[in-house]
Design an enzyme around this catalytic site. Structure first.
Site, PDB file in Angstrom:
ATOM      1  N   ARG A  24       0.835  -1.206   0.000  1.00 44.92           N
ATOM      2  CA  ARG A  24       0.000   0.000   0.000  1.00 44.92           C
ATOM      3  C   ARG A  24       0.868   1.253   0.000  1.00 44.92           C
ATOM      4  O   ARG A  24       1.005   1.937  -1.004  1.00 44.92           O
ATOM      5  CB  ARG A  24      -0.949  -0.026   1.219  1.00 44.92           C
ATOM      6  CG  ARG A  24      -2.112   0.977   1.118  1.00 44.92           C
ATOM      7  CD  ARG A  24      -1.763   2.363   1.587  1.00 44.92           C
ATOM      8  NE  ARG A  24      -1.276   2.429   2.960  1.00 44.92           N
ATOM      9  CZ  ARG A  24      -0.779   3.529   3.510  1.00 44.92           C
ATOM     10  NH1 ARG A  24      -0.669   4.648   2.790  1.00 44.92           N
ATOM     11  NH2 ARG A  24      -0.328   3.527   4.758  1.00 44.92           N
ATOM     12  N   ASP A  25       1.504   1.549   1.101  1.00 45.87           N
ATOM     13  CA  ASP A  25       2.317   2.753   1.220  1.00 45.87           C
ATOM     14  C   ASP A  25       3.516   2.697   0.280  1.00 45.87           C
ATOM     15  O   ASP A  25       3.946   3.715  -0.260  1.00 45.87           O
ATOM     16  CB  ASP A  25       2.773   2.907   2.670  1.00 45.87           C
ATOM     17  CG  ASP A  25       3.354   4.268   2.965  1.00 45.87           C
ATOM     18  OD1 ASP A  25       3.095   5.210   2.209  1.00 45.87           O
ATOM     19  OD2 ASP A  25       4.089   4.390   3.967  1.00 45.87           O
ATOM     20  N   HIS A  33       6.327   4.374  12.672  1.00 46.20           N
ATOM     21  CA  HIS A  33       6.395   4.351  11.203  1.00 46.20           C
ATOM     22  C   HIS A  33       7.436   5.386  10.787  1.00 46.20           C
ATOM     23  O   HIS A  33       7.146   6.581  10.709  1.00 46.20           O
ATOM     24  CB  HIS A  33       5.007   4.710  10.642  1.00 46.20           C
ATOM     25  CG  HIS A  33       4.913   4.617   9.153  1.00 46.20           C
ATOM     26  ND1 HIS A  33       4.100   3.717   8.513  1.00 46.20           N
ATOM     27  CD2 HIS A  33       5.504   5.333   8.163  1.00 46.20           C
ATOM     28  CE1 HIS A  33       4.185   3.865   7.201  1.00 46.20           C
ATOM     29  NE2 HIS A  33       5.039   4.854   6.963  1.00 46.20           N
ATOM     30  N   HIS A  35      10.473   6.981   8.255  1.00 48.29           N
ATOM     31  CA  HIS A  35      11.093   7.108   6.941  1.00 48.29           C
ATOM     32  C   HIS A  35      12.580   7.341   7.136  1.00 48.29           C
ATOM     33  O   HIS A  35      13.008   7.881   8.157  1.00 48.29           O
ATOM     34  CB  HIS A  35      10.451   8.242   6.141  1.00 48.29           C
ATOM     35  CG  HIS A  35       9.106   7.897   5.589  1.00 48.29           C
ATOM     36  ND1 HIS A  35       8.793   8.023   4.257  1.00 48.29           N
ATOM     37  CD2 HIS A  35       7.978   7.416   6.185  1.00 48.29           C
ATOM     38  CE1 HIS A  35       7.535   7.634   4.047  1.00 48.29           C
ATOM     39  NE2 HIS A  35       7.032   7.273   5.214  1.00 48.29           N
ATOM     40  N   CYS A  94       8.808   9.886   0.177  1.00 50.47           N
ATOM     41  CA  CYS A  94       8.053  11.018   0.697  1.00 50.47           C
ATOM     42  C   CYS A  94       8.046  12.134  -0.341  1.00 50.47           C
ATOM     43  O   CYS A  94       9.105  12.637  -0.712  1.00 50.47           O
ATOM     44  CB  CYS A  94       8.676  11.529   1.995  1.00 50.47           C
ATOM     45  SG  CYS A  94       7.823  12.969   2.639  1.00 50.47           S
ATOM     46  N   ASN A 112      10.283   4.457   3.061  1.00 48.66           N
ATOM     47  CA  ASN A 112      10.029   3.766   4.316  1.00 48.66           C
ATOM     48  C   ASN A 112      11.231   2.961   4.788  1.00 48.66           C
ATOM     49  O   ASN A 112      12.086   2.560   3.995  1.00 48.66           O
ATOM     50  CB  ASN A 112       8.852   2.796   4.137  1.00 48.66           C
ATOM     51  CG  ASN A 112       7.544   3.514   3.910  1.00 48.66           C
ATOM     52  OD1 ASN A 112       7.050   4.215   4.785  1.00 48.66           O
ATOM     53  ND2 ASN A 112       6.974   3.334   2.726  1.00 48.66           N
TER      54      ASN A 112
END
Length: 313
Positions: free
Chosen positions: A29-30, A222, A224, A255, A264
């Protein structure tokens, strides 16, 4: 250098860490949502199946955002219909609003997540709502989902820094997080959306959340890796008692708000560190590295994960 099987790193158990960590895998997803070229649903399905085969038991599969906002995830219904679900594996999806919840319920989803903001600027850009107005959007989603027996996770973005507002006060993040939990969310994922956090900030935020009555047991992190701090920040969180870590296979994702963002935290990099410190993950690192190398080939570029590059060349 060709592929080689090295298993896991030598173990040197470290004190003050949990025995086991749950990895919340967000690659499908991300990780994929920022890809410019649409990835075929067949590739996404094989990706999810390979991740499950590698031992990951929480796979965030897709999002029910409007297809116009994230074209990469416009195939959410098709993907969930074709998913080969495995016993013991959760397949949460992101749900932005009540329409998204309707679609999720129709697809038979059992776990959802909502995506909030800790800053006014990002709330307006990402949600088209003010910081306070976001709660009015989420509340009926969470209430209905819980009434239907669904588990609801809450993401909070921009927990440490915002590209428009700068540093974000920990007290504000804690207040946002506590309100989402009070609404009925069962877990709170703290997002370092632009990757600017350092371990001291992680400690400060967790302390501030404790002041709001939020226990570490309901928290996830979470991170990055924009400035190379994701693993250090994760270790700080683990030492504070947090046992759920979001990560993306192969380091997929980026990002859009920070130049040179590397995306990520890579699941392989996380597993290498955890296994080396004696923390169980349930993940087969060789299978996972194979999966990320396979997907990198489909995407036409090398994997950002340092561990994938080291193991698979």
């Amino acid at each position: 250098m060709g592929a080689r099987d090295v298993g896991l790193p030598d173990r040197a158990p470290a004190e003050g860490l949990p025995d086991r960590v749950t990895i919340w895998e967000v690659g499908a997803r991300d990780g994929l949502q920022n890809e410019q070229a649409v990835v075929p649903v067949e590739v996404k399905l094989e990706f999810l199946d390979r991740l499950a085969d590698a031992g990951l038991d929480t796979l965030e599969a897709t999002s029910f955002v409007h297809p116009g906002w994230v074209p990469q995830l416009a195939d959410a219904e098709e993907l969930l219909a074709g998913l080969r679900r495995r016993d013991g594996v959760r397949y949460p999806v992101l749900v932005p609003n009540e329409r998204g919840l309707d679609r999720a319920l129709a697809a038979g989803v059992e776990h959802i997540a909502v995506f909030g903001s800790a800053t006014e600027a990002f709330a307006r850009r990402n949600l088209n709502r003010s910081l306070d107005e976001q709660y009015a959007m989420f509340e009926p989603v969470v209430t209905r989902a819980r009434a239907e027996g669904l588990d609801v996770r809450a993401y909070v973005s921009m927990c440490f820094g915002d590209p428009w507002e700068g540093p974000v006060p920990a007290a504000r993040v804690a207040a946002v997080g506590a309100r989402l939990l009070d609404m009925g969310c069962s877990q709170l994922s703290l997002g370092d959306t632009i990757g600017v956090a350092t371990p001291g900030q992680v400690e400060a935020l967790v302390r501030e959340l404790a002041v709001e009555g939020v226990e570490q047991s309901v928290l996830a992190v979470h991170f990055h890796d924009t400035y190379g701090q994701a693993l250090a920040n994760t270790l700080a969180a683990l030492r504070l008692g947090i046992t759920t870590v979001d990560a993306s296979a192969g380091g997929l994702g980026g990002c859009p708000y920070a130049e040179s963002a590397t995306g990520n935290l890579a699941t392989e990099d996380l597993v290498w560190m955890l296994e080396g410190m004696g923390v169980e993950t349930g993940v087969d690192l060789d299978k996972l590295a194979d999966t990320s190398a396979w997907l990198a080939g489909r995407l036409g570029r090398p994997s950002p994960s340092r561990v994938v590059r080291a193991l698979r060349g």
